[in-house]
Design an enzyme around this catalytic site. Structure first.
Site, PDB file in Angstrom:
ATOM      1  N   HIS A 105       0.830  -1.202   0.000  1.00 26.45           N
ATOM      2  CA  HIS A 105       0.000   0.000   0.000  1.00 26.45           C
ATOM      3  C   HIS A 105       0.869   1.258   0.000  1.00 26.45           C
ATOM      4  O   HIS A 105       0.415   2.328  -0.422  1.00 26.45           O
ATOM      5  CB  HIS A 105      -0.909   0.026   1.231  1.00 26.45           C
ATOM      6  CG  HIS A 105      -1.939  -1.053   1.248  1.00 26.45           C
ATOM      7  ND1 HIS A 105      -1.682  -2.316   1.722  1.00 26.45           N
ATOM      8  CD2 HIS A 105      -3.232  -1.058   0.824  1.00 26.45           C
ATOM      9  CE1 HIS A 105      -2.780  -3.049   1.618  1.00 26.45           C
ATOM     10  NE2 HIS A 105      -3.724  -2.311   1.079  1.00 26.45           N
ATOM     11  N   ASP A 147      -4.572  -6.292  -7.629  1.00 23.67           N
ATOM     12  CA  ASP A 147      -4.810  -5.604  -6.372  1.00 23.67           C
ATOM     13  C   ASP A 147      -5.135  -4.149  -6.741  1.00 23.67           C
ATOM     14  O   ASP A 147      -4.996  -3.727  -7.893  1.00 23.67           O
ATOM     15  CB  ASP A 147      -3.575  -5.688  -5.479  1.00 23.67           C
ATOM     16  CG  ASP A 147      -3.930  -5.716  -3.990  1.00 23.67           C
ATOM     17  OD1 ASP A 147      -5.034  -5.286  -3.640  1.00 23.67           O
ATOM     18  OD2 ASP A 147      -3.093  -6.176  -3.189  1.00 23.67           O
TER      19      ASP A 147
END
Length: 509
Positions: free
Chosen positions: A203, A274
């Site tokens: 992230h 993702d």
């Protein structure tokens, strides 16, 4: 191909998130124009918070009924615009839950199931999660995590993994997939080709797996091979750099997505990225370029967690994809193949109506608590008598990863208070100080999560144990040195795990 048809194909491969608990106007329009998927987050879930105080503590047969009911109404609105829309969610159990984000998961996560060591238990838990997800009308669950937790310092996998042994991860991953898909919901094995040997959260930055191809083949790929052999309907690619396979991030790598996943492992289902706003890839390219390169590499669905308020970002992705086709940078046949796989997943879901109806009748009362109890490990149990007085529970709390999001599992102190009224809870962060412990007459419980990864947590734990050597320590993350200090390891921080630990500490079991 004429422009309208190309636009619809480009829309079909997108899976954006959105704000609010009702579909915004732009999303309704996009669905009518061919948008193939939507991903739900905790921000989309409605529930009646006032009912929390009266809810029975054993609620794991149905999950959070308020959240499921509100989500089902939302999904019905989406399907009115496009009946075959693929609705996805991250519902792993344990720390990562969306439908139960307000209360914490009713089921323990993967590491707890791996430690319990019973594949039939894993299958039953996954079926109940599937039952909850199916009741909300959701097509695809971005679970299970089948990454092998090779490095205990991993900041984003940890207790989301079934463990550190590839064979064990593969067995439990297969059981989880079978359980979930038996409830008529598609499973998604993630994060290909393996996120367990990293110390960077994707992230925030691009992680690298520096292992040799031989190690990757022996350690990281077996659970994915097992998942594919078990008929998993989707695989999510991680934002990872794997130099032994390619110098490009896996999401953008034809060597990974086509050469390894398709040709070598033989996967012919839906390959999904993702979320493309994650810094691991967002720092490299603009969103449209990421989508184009991922599709060209072999991805079929582009997950976009955050969309602009009026949907302009989604239409910009569509336009980038169609422009790449017209410029010859993305083969029209590749886009058509990707859109076809999205349709195939939707068709599979439609064909599972009978399985979902059967699962709806298959409540497994008390399973979550039983599974979490089976994962408890005490070291050494005989040195800690059961609590009989309300304790002080000090939580040494680190910031959760973005994968966990807004989940708020029941804290250990709250769970103990349900049994011993008057329990006091204090939360201490990395910039905080311990309360004065030396003169306190209450029993002391110290709860930590992944202490092995946090120097500040180990330091405060040392201080607390010097002041109160009689304290009970509970590790809710990945156990590690100093293991001799641990009285109880839960192997996860779900609501189910907190209640299981509270019952053990107070002698209720």
């Amino acid at each position: 191909m004429i422009g309208g048809e190309l636009d619809r194909m480009a829309m079909a491969v997108l899976q954006p998130g959105f704000e609010g608990t009702e579909p915004p106007a732009w999303l309704r329009r996009a669905l009518a124009e061919g948008l193939g998927g939507v991903i739900l987050f905790a921000r989309n879930i409605t529930r009646n918070v006032a009912r929390d105080v009266t809810r029975n503590v054993v609620r794991d047969a149905a999950g959070d009924a308020d959240a499921v009911g509100g989500t089902a109404a939302l999904v019905a609105e989406l399907r009115r615009e496009r009946p075959d829309v693929v609705v996805a969610v991250d519902e792993e159990g344990g720390a990562v839950t969306r439908l139960e984000a307000a209360t914490g998961s009713s089921w323990p996560g993967n590491m707890a199931l791996g430690v319990a060591g019973d594949e039939s238990l894993t299958r039953r838990v996954a079926r109940q999660i599937g039952r909850m997800v199916a009741a909300a009308g959701i097509t695809l669950d971005y679970a299970p995590v089948v990454d092998v937790n090779a490095d205990p310092r991993n900041p984003v996998i940890g207790v989301r993994s079934f463990g550190s042994d590839p064979e064990e991860v593969g067995r439990h991953g297969v059981a989880w997939i079978e359980g979930l898909q038996s409830a008529g919901v598609a499973a998604c094995a993630k994060h290909f080709p393996g996120h367990g040997d990293t110390v960077t959260d994707s992230h925030l930055a691009l992680p690298a797996v520096r292992a040799s191809r031989e190690v990757i083949e022996r350690r990281d790929l077996p659970p994915f091979r097992a998942a594919i052999a078990a008929g998993v309907r989707a695989v999510m690619c991680g934002h990872l750099l794997v130099p032994a396979v390619d110098e490009l991030p896996a999401t953008l790598s034809r060597a990974v997505l086509t050469g390894l996943l398709r040709e070598e492992l033989g996967f012919d289902g839906l390959a999904v990225t993702d979320a493309i706003e994650m810094r691991a890839v967002a720092a490299l390219h603009e969103p449209g370029e990421i989508a184009v390169r991922a599709l060209a590499a072999g991805a079929d669905a582009i997950c976009v967690g955050v969309s602009s308020a009026r949907g302009e970002s989604v239409y910009a992705l569509r336009d980038a994809i169609t422009r790449a086709v017209r410029e010859g940078r993305l083969a029209e046949e590749r886009l058509a193949e990707a859109a076809g796989r999205v349709r195939d997943l939707a068709a599979w879901y439609d064909a599972q109506a009978e399985a979902r109806a059967a699962a709806a009748r298959d409540a497994d009362e008390g399973l979550g608590l039983a599974a979490a109890t089976a994962a408890l490990r005490a070291t050494p149990a005989e040195q800690a008598p059961p609590l009989t007085k309300a304790p002080l529970v000090v939580h040494l709390a680190a910031r959760p990863s973005q994968a966990v999001g807004r989940a708020t599992p029941l804290k250990l102190g709250q769970a103990i208070e349900e049994i011993l009224p008057g329990t006091v809870t204090a939360e201490v962060h990395d910039d905080g100080r311990l309360p004065d412990l030396s003169e306190m007459a209450r029993p002391l419980v110290i709860a930590v999560h992944d202490a092995v990864r946090h120097a500040w947590m180990l330091r405060l734990l040392d201080d607390a144990l010097r002041a109160r050597p009689d304290a009970v320590v509970v590790e809710t993350g990945v156990p590690g040195p100093p293991a001799g200090r641990l009285y109880l390891a839960t192997h996860g921080n779900s609501t189910a795990s907190a209640r299981a630990a509270a019952r053990r500490l107070t002698g209720a079991v």
